[in-house]
Design a protein around this motif. Structure first.
Motif, mmCIF file in Angstrom:
data_model
loop_
_atom_site.group_PDB
_atom_site.id
_atom_site.type_symbol
_atom_site.label_atom_id
_atom_site.label_comp_id
_atom_site.label_asym_id
_atom_site.label_seq_id
_atom_site.Cartn_x
_atom_site.Cartn_y
_atom_site.Cartn_z
ATOM 1 N N ASP A 59 0.865 -1.074 -0.148
ATOM 2 C CA ASP A 59 -0.047 0.107 -0.045
ATOM 3 C C ASP A 59 0.867 1.204 0.079
ATOM 4 O O ASP A 59 1.276 1.983 1.130
ATOM 5 C CB ASP A 59 -0.897 -0.223 1.433
ATOM 6 C CG ASP A 59 -1.867 1.141 1.174
ATOM 7 O OD1 ASP A 59 -1.957 1.836 0.269
ATOM 8 O OD2 ASP A 59 -2.640 1.419 2.179
ATOM 9 N N ILE A 60 1.296 1.646 -1.152
ATOM 10 C CA ILE A 60 2.275 2.868 -1.389
ATOM 11 C C ILE A 60 1.704 3.679 -2.448
ATOM 12 O O ILE A 60 1.400 3.162 -3.635
ATOM 13 C CB ILE A 60 3.544 2.226 -1.944
ATOM 14 C CG1 ILE A 60 4.243 1.288 -0.824
ATOM 15 C CG2 ILE A 60 4.548 3.375 -2.115
ATOM 16 C CD1 ILE A 60 5.716 0.636 -1.211
ATOM 17 N N LYS A 61 1.550 4.884 -2.146
ATOM 18 C CA LYS A 61 1.075 5.850 -2.983
ATOM 19 C C LYS A 61 2.250 6.646 -3.447
ATOM 20 O O LYS A 61 2.818 7.449 -2.416
ATOM 21 C CB LYS A 61 0.025 6.806 -2.315
ATOM 22 C CG LYS A 61 -0.769 7.683 -3.401
ATOM 23 C CD LYS A 61 -1.680 8.607 -2.558
ATOM 24 C CE LYS A 61 -2.524 9.446 -3.378
ATOM 25 N NZ LYS A 61 -3.205 8.736 -4.627
ATOM 26 N N LEU A 62 2.607 6.732 -4.709
ATOM 27 C CA LEU A 62 3.874 7.226 -5.124
ATOM 28 C C LEU A 62 3.703 8.618 -5.697
ATOM 29 O O LEU A 62 4.487 9.544 -5.503
ATOM 30 C CB LEU A 62 4.502 6.551 -6.177
ATOM 31 C CG LEU A 62 4.628 5.164 -5.842
ATOM 32 C CD1 LEU A 62 5.097 4.343 -7.410
ATOM 33 C CD2 LEU A 62 5.982 5.003 -4.849
ATOM 34 N N ILE A 63 2.459 8.935 -6.111
ATOM 35 C CA ILE A 63 2.135 10.490 -6.666
ATOM 36 C C ILE A 63 0.965 10.861 -6.103
ATOM 37 O O ILE A 63 -0.104 10.324 -5.991
ATOM 38 C CB ILE A 63 2.267 10.320 -8.189
ATOM 39 C CG1 ILE A 63 3.430 10.005 -8.848
ATOM 40 C CG2 ILE A 63 1.587 11.565 -8.913
ATOM 41 C CD1 ILE A 63 3.367 9.950 -10.358
ATOM 42 N N GLU A 64 1.237 12.125 -5.579
ATOM 43 C CA GLU A 64 -0.171 12.915 -5.203
ATOM 44 C C GLU A 64 -0.560 14.136 -6.100
ATOM 45 O O GLU A 64 0.420 15.138 -6.115
ATOM 46 C CB GLU A 64 -0.004 13.354 -3.608
ATOM 47 C CG GLU A 64 -1.235 13.946 -3.012
ATOM 48 C CD GLU A 64 -0.802 14.655 -1.651
ATOM 49 O OE1 GLU A 64 -1.810 15.166 -0.904
ATOM 50 O OE2 GLU A 64 0.340 14.389 -1.215
ATOM 51 N N PRO A 65 -1.700 14.053 -6.845
ATOM 52 C CA PRO A 65 -1.593 14.894 -7.823
ATOM 53 C C PRO A 65 -2.095 16.401 -7.143
ATOM 54 O O PRO A 65 -2.599 16.439 -6.156
ATOM 55 C CB PRO A 65 -2.933 14.432 -8.605
ATOM 56 C CG PRO A 65 -2.831 12.927 -8.429
ATOM 57 C CD PRO A 65 -2.355 12.840 -6.915
ATOM 58 N N TRP A 66 -1.407 17.473 -7.769
ATOM 59 C CA TRP A 66 -1.864 18.888 -7.467
ATOM 60 C C TRP A 66 -3.011 19.289 -8.776
ATOM 61 O O TRP A 66 -2.710 19.723 -9.478
ATOM 62 C CB TRP A 66 -0.740 19.770 -7.326
ATOM 63 C CG TRP A 66 -0.826 21.187 -7.236
ATOM 64 C CD1 TRP A 66 -2.137 21.593 -6.539
ATOM 65 C CD2 TRP A 66 -0.085 22.342 -7.213
ATOM 66 N NE1 TRP A 66 -1.871 23.072 -6.162
ATOM 67 C CE2 TRP A 66 -0.688 23.489 -6.804
ATOM 68 C CE3 TRP A 66 1.274 22.438 -7.791
ATOM 69 C CZ2 TRP A 66 -0.335 24.575 -6.984
ATOM 70 C CZ3 TRP A 66 2.017 23.714 -7.859
ATOM 71 C CH2 TRP A 66 1.365 24.691 -7.402
ATOM 72 N N ALA A 67 -4.205 19.050 -8.331
ATOM 73 C CA ALA A 67 -5.342 18.953 -9.322
ATOM 74 C C ALA A 67 -5.444 20.339 -9.472
ATOM 75 O O ALA A 67 -5.817 21.034 -10.774
ATOM 76 C CB ALA A 67 -6.567 18.746 -8.610
ATOM 77 N N GLU A 68 -5.133 21.486 -8.799
ATOM 78 C CA GLU A 68 -5.417 22.976 -8.760
ATOM 79 C C GLU A 68 -3.975 23.654 -9.420
ATOM 80 O O GLU A 68 -4.035 24.868 -9.449
ATOM 81 C CB GLU A 68 -5.465 23.595 -7.622
ATOM 82 C CG GLU A 68 -7.034 23.150 -6.927
ATOM 83 C CD GLU A 68 -6.729 21.833 -5.763
ATOM 84 O OE1 GLU A 68 -5.211 21.669 -5.934
ATOM 85 O OE2 GLU A 68 -7.580 21.122 -5.530
ATOM 86 N N ALA A 69 -2.979 22.663 -9.841
ATOM 87 C CA ALA A 69 -1.895 23.437 -10.351
ATOM 88 C C ALA A 69 -1.957 24.502 -11.661
ATOM 89 O O ALA A 69 -2.735 24.197 -12.252
ATOM 90 C CB ALA A 69 -0.844 22.401 -10.434
ATOM 91 N N PRO A 70 -1.501 25.600 -11.430
ATOM 92 C CA PRO A 70 -1.453 26.498 -12.517
ATOM 93 C C PRO A 70 -1.156 25.938 -13.800
ATOM 94 O O PRO A 70 0.028 25.422 -13.919
ATOM 95 C CB PRO A 70 -0.967 27.995 -12.104
ATOM 96 C CG PRO A 70 0.146 27.393 -11.171
ATOM 97 C CD PRO A 70 -0.670 26.356 -10.353
#
Length: 384
Positions: A59-70
Motif C-alpha cells: 500500500d504505497i502511494k507514489l504520486i499525489e496530484p496537484w489538481a489545482e496547479a496553474p
C-alpha cells in the motif's frame, strides 16, 4: 542500445542444452522487447528465473496530484524536497503524464533489496554521487553527471553509493533510444552525431552469484508496487549476449553543435522516446555571426512542455536559478530569456552551463510536492 554485447560463457547456438559440470542444465532466458520483434538479449542462469516464494501488493502511494496547479511557467527548488529513503521511497515525484514521470532522489536507506521497474525504462542522472549499478548483466561504476539508462524489466541494485547523492529520475513508458537522425540504417551512429559508441559504457563482467537464500524484490508496475520474495539471487548469470542491457553516458562526453546563429534545442538532444526527448546543455562556443544574439529567441512550441533540470554553471537565459532547480514551461504560453538576459548575451563568446532538458509531447501534471517547493513569483519575472 543497438550495439551487440557479449559477456561470460554460453553455448555456440541458442536453445540447445548447456550443462554445468555436474551435468545439470543452465537455464536460458530470453529478455525481449515488442513481443519477439524488437531488440533482445539472452541470459544463462544457474537457477530457474521464475522461482518465486511469494508476492504481495504494498500500500504505497507514489504520486499525489496537484489538481489545482496553474497551467503556467513554474520554477521549483528540488534541493528543498525531502531527502532520504530506499530505492523507491526516496523518489520525490514532481511532474508526470501518461508517457513519463519525473522525480529527484537522495538515497539513504539502500540495503540488499532488489528493484525492478516493470513498465518504464529509467534514466537516472547522477547530479551528485558515486557508486555501482549492479544488474544481471554486470556492474557499471558511476560518478557525477553520469546518465544511467536501465531498460524496463531489468532487476537492479545500487551498491557502494556515496552518502552525499542526488539523482534526477526520468521514468519513460516507451523505450529509450539514441536520436534516430544520428543513426544509419544499421543502427551505427553517424559522423555528425554529437557523441559516438565509444562514449557509452556498458556493463563490466561480474562473477555469477550462486545463492539459494530468499531475496527481496520491489517491483513497480505503473502506479502499483509489489513485494516479491525470490528463491534465488537474481545475479546468477554465467553469460549473456544481445542488444538489451543498461549503460552509462556522461554529460561531459556530449560534443555541442554550434552555428553562426542561434540553433534550436534539437541540436542538444541525447535520447528519445515516442513521448519525449532528452537534451543536454553543456559548455559551448556561442554563435559567431557578427550580429548574433546568443540567447534563445522567445518561442512557443505548442506541442511540447519543456522541463529544465539545472545542474551547474551560469544559466544565460535565467535569473534566480539554483543548482537542482527545475523550470516547467508549458506549450500553452510563450517563453524565453528573462529581462536583461538577451541584451547581456550579445557579444559574449561562450558559456559555462550544464542542464538536462526533457521535452514532452503531452501536457505534464504537477504533484503536491511542487506546490510546497515552488517560487510563486516566477511567473511575474518577465515584468522586469
Amino acid at each position: 542500445m543497438p550495439f551487440y554485447q557479449q559477456l561470460g560463457t554460453m553455448p555456440q547456438k541458442k536453445h540447445v542444452t548447456y550443462r554445468k559440470e555436474d551435468g545439470s542444465l543452465y537455464w536460458e532466458e530470453l529478455f525481449s522487447t515488442q513481443g519477439f520483434s524488437g531488440i533482445y538479449s539472452t541470459l544463462y542462469h544457474i537457477h530457474q528465473p521464475p522461482a518465486v516464494e511469494s508476492a504481495k501488493e504494498l500500500d504505497i502511494k507514489l504520486i499525489e496530484p496537484w489538481a489545482e496547479a496553474p497551467r503556467a511557467p513554474v520554477h521549483f527548488f528540488t534541493e528543498r524536497a525531502p531527502k532520504g529513503g530506499d530505492i523507491l521511497s526516496a523518489r520525490q515525484y514532481t511532474l508526470y503524464n501518461s508517457d513519463c514521470a519525473l522525480a529527484t532522489a537522495s538515497f539513504s536507506e539502500l540495503d540488499d533489496t532488489f528493484y525492478r521497474n516493470a513498465r518504464a525504462d529509467e534514466i537516472l542522472f547522477v547530479h551528485h554521487g558515486s557508486g555501482e549499478l549492479h544488474t544481471p548483466y554486470g556492474v557499471i561504476p558511476f560518478s557525477d553527471w553520469d546518465y544511467l539508462v536501465i531498460p524496463r524489466g531489468t532487476i537492479y541494485r545500487i551498491e557502494n553509493l556515496s552518502e552525499d547523492n542526488q539523482f534526477f529520475v526520468i521514468e519513460c513508458y516507451a523505450p529509450v533510444e539514441t536520436p534516430k537522425r544520428y543513426r544509419n540504417e544499421f543502427g551505427q551512429l553517424l559522423e555528425h552525431a554529437p557523441f559516438s559508441e565509444r562514449d557509452f559504457r556498458r556493463p563490466q563482467w561480474r562473477e555469477p552469484v550462486d545463492q539459494t537464500a530468499s531475496q527481496r524484490l520491489l517491483m513497480k508496475t505503473g502506479d502499483r508496487v509489489f513485494e516479491y520474495v525470490l528463491k534465488n539471487h537474481p545475479f546468477d548469470v554465467v553469460g549473456w549476449d544481445g542488444y538489451v542491457y543498461p549503460y552509462a553516458f556522461n554529460i561531459k562526453s556530449f560534443q555541442p553543435i554550434v552555428g553562426q546563429i542561434h540553433l534550436p534545442p534539437p541540436i542538444h538532444q541525447v535520447f528519445q522516446t515516442s513521448g519525449l526527448v532528452v537534451c543536454n546543455f553543456v559548455p559551448r562556443l556561442f554563435d559567431f555571426h557578427p550580429d548574433a544574439v546568443p540567447a534563445p529567441y522567445y518561442h512557443q512550441n505548442i506541442d511540447s512542455d519543456e522541463v529544465l533540470y539545472y545542474v551547474d554553471g551560469d544559466f544565460m537565459s535565467r535569473k534566480g536559478i539554483e543548482s537542482g532547480s527545475i523550470t516547467l514551461h508549458p506549450g500553452d504560453v510563450p517563453h524565453g530569456p528573462q529581462p536583461g538576459k538577451t541584451e547581456a548575451s550579445i557579444g559574449v563568446k561562450d558559456c559555462y552551463e550544464y542542464a538536462v532538458m526533457v521535452d514532452t509531447f503531452k501536457p505534464l501534471h504537477s504533484t503536491r510536492l511542487v506546490e510546497r517547493i515552488w517560487d510563486e513569483n516566477y511567473i511575474r519575472s518577465w515584468l522586469g
